[in-house]
Structures are given as structure tokens and as C-alpha cells.
Design a protein around this motif. Structure first.
Motif, short mmCIF file in Angstrom:
data_model
loop_
_atom_site.label_atom_id
_atom_site.label_comp_id
_atom_site.label_asym_id
_atom_site.label_seq_id
_atom_site.Cartn_x
_atom_site.Cartn_y
_atom_site.Cartn_z
N ALA A 187 -7.08 5.44 3.45
CA ALA A 187 -7.50 5.69 4.84
C ALA A 187 -6.85 4.68 5.77
CB ALA A 187 -9.02 5.62 4.94
N LEU A 188 -6.82 3.41 5.37
CA LEU A 188 -6.18 2.39 6.20
C LEU A 188 -4.69 2.65 6.32
CD1 LEU A 188 -6.35 -0.21 7.84
CD2 LEU A 188 -6.17 -1.49 5.69
N LEU B 176 0.83 -1.21 0.00
CA LEU B 176 0.00 0.00 0.00
C LEU B 176 0.87 1.25 0.00
CD1 LEU B 176 -2.80 -1.01 2.54
CD2 LEU B 176 -3.05 -0.69 0.06
N ASP B 177 1.93 1.24 0.79
CA ASP B 177 2.82 2.39 0.88
C ASP B 177 3.49 2.68 -0.47
OD1 ASP B 177 4.21 4.47 2.42
OD2 ASP B 177 5.99 3.20 2.18
N ASP C 126 -3.88 1.16 -8.38
CA ASP C 126 -3.91 2.34 -7.51
C ASP C 126 -4.52 1.97 -6.17
OD1 ASP C 126 -2.78 4.23 -9.21
OD2 ASP C 126 -4.70 4.79 -10.08
N VAL C 127 -4.15 2.71 -5.15
CA VAL C 127 -4.72 2.52 -3.82
C VAL C 127 -6.09 3.21 -3.81
CG1 VAL C 127 -4.38 2.87 -1.34
CG2 VAL C 127 -2.40 2.48 -2.82
N SER C 128 -7.11 2.50 -3.35
CA SER C 128 -8.46 3.07 -3.27
C SER C 128 -8.53 4.05 -2.09
CB SER C 128 -9.48 1.96 -3.07
OG SER C 128 -9.33 1.39 -1.77
N GLU C 129 -9.64 4.76 -2.00
CA GLU C 129 -9.85 5.68 -0.86
C GLU C 129 -9.79 4.91 0.45
OE1 GLU C 129 -9.90 9.01 -0.80
OE2 GLU C 129 -9.46 8.91 -2.94
N LEU D 123 -9.11 -2.40 -1.10
CA LEU D 123 -8.03 -1.47 -0.78
C LEU D 123 -7.25 -1.01 -2.01
CD1 LEU D 123 -6.76 -3.28 2.45
CD2 LEU D 123 -8.36 -1.35 2.28
N LEU D 124 -7.40 -1.73 -3.11
CA LEU D 124 -6.71 -1.41 -4.36
C LEU D 124 -7.69 -1.49 -5.52
CD1 LEU D 124 -3.44 -3.56 -4.07
CD2 LEU D 124 -3.71 -1.12 -3.57
#
Length: 154
Positions: free
Chosen positions: A112-113, A47-48, A105-108, A89-90
Motif C-alpha cells: 500500500a505504501l 520495496l519496489d 516479501d513485501v507486506s500488505e 512493511l516486509l
């Protein structure tokens, strides 16, 4: 024992200490992230890495680049992306300029997570480094990590 044997032994001991430090840090962070956010270290790292993409030239990473960034095989990275996508999450999509390219892409929800987990990750890293610094075998490595960070070099 020859000089070469001595140097090889010292190198081997240094590698073992580095591996020990890495293992301790990763285990400490894993427990904190799992307990607080239901994330593994690998999931957090993915995610990072993906959150740092941008829309400029070279800003989106191909799966091979992502795999190299999170130190996993391409197939393991693809499985990890699929798990995080299933959790919402993606998001994956086809590249506009190269229909063979698939980007992620990372989702909203993922952002947030990640934002919620980042302080946990950072605190667990600090705790693990502080604990390792009390071990005479690991203290020089901790100092090297901290000096690299403070020097601004990666």
C-alpha cells in the motif's frame, strides 16, 4: 596533451556529468519521498524490487540478489530489510526447499505504501530530469536516459 590524455579527460568529464545527474535526481526524489511518505530512495527501491518477485522458478530473490538490485552491500541491505520489517512493511520467512534460505516479501502495508509512493517517485523523477535537461552539460545524458526508456531497453 596527447590524444589519449584528451580522450581520458573527456571520459572523466562525462563520468562527472553522469555522477552529477545521478546526484541531482536522487536528491530530488529523496526529498519528495521523505516529505510525502516517510521513505528514503533506498527504502523505496527495496520495496519496489521485492514487490516484483513471483512464486515461479527463480521468482524469489536471495539477499545477495536484492543487494545487487538496490546497489548496496549485503550487510547494508540486511540492515535496511530489518528496518522495513520493524515498520511492518516486509515479512521474512524460511524457504521451504532450502532451510538455509531466508526470503523477504513485501507486506500488505508495504504494498500500500509503495502504491501511494510510486506516483510521487515518478513525478519527482520527471521533474528532476526536466530540470537537468536545461543544463547544457546534462542535457545529452537526460536525452540518453529518455531514449533508452522509449526504446524499451533498460
Amino acid at each position: 596533451m596527447t590524444v589519449t590524455d584528451s580522450a581520458t579527460t573527456a571520459l572523466s568529464q562525462g563520468w562527472c556529468a553522469l555522477s552529477l545527474l545521478h546526484g541531482r535526481i536522487e536528491t530530488h526524489i529523496e526529498r519528495a519521498l521523505q516529505g510525502g511518505h516517510d521513505l528514503s530512495v533506498r527504502e523505496y527501491s527495496l520495496l519496489d524490487v521485492l514487490s516484483r518477485q513471483h512464486s515461479g522458478v527463480g521468482g524469489h530473490l536471495r539477499m545477495q540478489q536484492v543487494a545487487e538490485s538496490v546497489v548496496l552491500s549485503q550487510s547494508a541491505t540486511t540492515r535496511l530489510v530489518s528496518r522495513l520489517e520493524d515498520r511492518g512493511l516486509l515479512n521474512r520467512y524460511i524457504c521451504d526447499t532450502d532451510r538455509r534460505g531466508i526470503y523477504t516479501d513485501v507486506s500488505e502495508a508495504g504494498l500500500a505504501l509503495l502504491a501511494a509512493a510510486r506516483p510521487t517517485n515518478d513525478a519527482a523523477l520527471r521533474e528532476a530530469l526536466d530540470e537537468a535537461a536545461r543544463d547544457p552539460k546534462l542535457a545529452p545524458l537526460v536525452a540518453a536516459v529518455e531514449n533508452t526508456h522509449h526504446d524499451g531497453r533498460a
